[in-house]
Motif scaffolding. Sequence first.
Motif: not given
Length: 532
Positions: A25-35, A177-185
């Motif tokens: 849930a944290v990953l989904k709600h903090t990610a940048f990419s729609p994927n 976008e990649r930085r944002g998704d990595l930070n979400a992970q």
Amino acid sequence: MKTFDPIRMEVLRNALEATAQEMGAVLKHTAFSPNIKERMDASCAIFTADAELVAQAEHVPVHLGSMLRAVKPTLDRTGPLEDGDVVIVNDPYVAGAHLPDITLIAPVFIKNERVAYVASRAHHSDVGGMEPGSMPGSSKEIFQEGILIPPVKLYRAGVLQTDIMDMVLSNVRTPEERRGDLNAQLAALRIGERRMEDLADRFDAEVLKEGLAAILDYTERRMRARMAELPKGVWYAEDCLDNDGSSDDPVWIRLKIEIEEDRIAFDFTGTSPQVRGNVNAVAPMCWSSIFYSLKLLTDASLPPNSGVLRPVSVHIPKGCFLDAQRPAAVCAGNTETTQRLADTILKGFAQIAPDRIAAASNGTMNLIGIGGVDPRNGRPYTYIETSGGGQGGRPMGPGMSGVHANMSNTLNTPIESLEISYPLRCIRYELREGSGGVGQHSGGEGMVRAIEVVDHEARVSLQTDRRRFAPYGLHGGADGLPGRNWRIVADGKHTEQPAKGSVTLSHGEAVVLETPGGGGWGQPPAHENAEG
């Protein structure tokens, strides 16, 4: 053998699974990419200090099954992690996936003792390579598919290694976008660590470690009990991919299943050798499909952890395309070959337990990748999505329509999100009527999805299958209708597109996916036979 209080174990098991769900849930709600934030093409899990999968959320089966066999090889390369370390890896020959699936792993320390690991895997919308989206339809070697990240420490003792992050971001088309998704992970890992620390406070660190081991032993006992109930003997099954994206030759999976006492063996002797195209798989992908299929055969309520596979042996012949060797192209192995593996295994299981196994589902992830320069802001963009199809007819009822089945359970990108995020327009999105195979329980319908390019030129990559060989029916049910890909050019003319490949589209042109329907289960009613 030391026993662990069963009530306490069940409380702990559910707490661990809830932790993995919260990480997701944290990953989904903090990610940048729609994927990730819309489709949740990502997964989270918890491992013991010995790198055995002990808990996972109900995320993407292909991620979790392969992580089960890939975290230990990753940690074998890095050595045991210290407090504050985070490993990043996407090398398929270590991490067991394709390059867009980047995995982060962190240790959990309680009172200076390593008691577990937490991990998150997410499909990034671009990791470089020859085509936007990093899922080319015609790659011939791994280097065309993006940047390879061996197991390296992105964080050391809590400190970001900026040179590692800079190296990764310098090799992708959409670095922010990649930085944002990595930070979400990373945020997902942090919540996992925190919840594990809470559990240690609640149960005591030593009890927590004993509980993790007890959960695995408990799952193994239940799995062996289910295996002992099955008939003993040998069964055979085979199925094939349409092609490898390089030639028109089908790529075969041949399987022998042997059940003996409380064990089961899978032997892939006779399977096609490594191919030139990108449907090659690495061995953890094969284990992933087995892990998923076994729960369908035995007991869906089995805790999803490493204990499921303790009574299992697998033989993949050397040189087989299911255990590809560097530098083979493998990006479609994750999306297409795992689906065909599941189809083949379930076809064998349907002989063992015909009242439990559905007919073939659409059997492909119907992946589309689009990329170019967004005319609205002058920046590169990459859109990636998999599309559902028909689920196979089931012993208890008809298959569902327009859904992902078997190795993927991701969502769709809502049209509103797609058109806001990208210079694209969805011009058709509907069920494909008549595509499900008839039967006592009919297969579900596939989908039609058409995406138009707006005000720019874009590269489009397709990785699809079941365009040539239909999803099979079972026990007298009819096959589902194969899929079809085509494009609409500027003058409105329709042009057939191959199952796997890349093409350039201009403003006003569109790509259309018609996804396969599911196979039917059981003989159709007499009046349907007469009408047919």
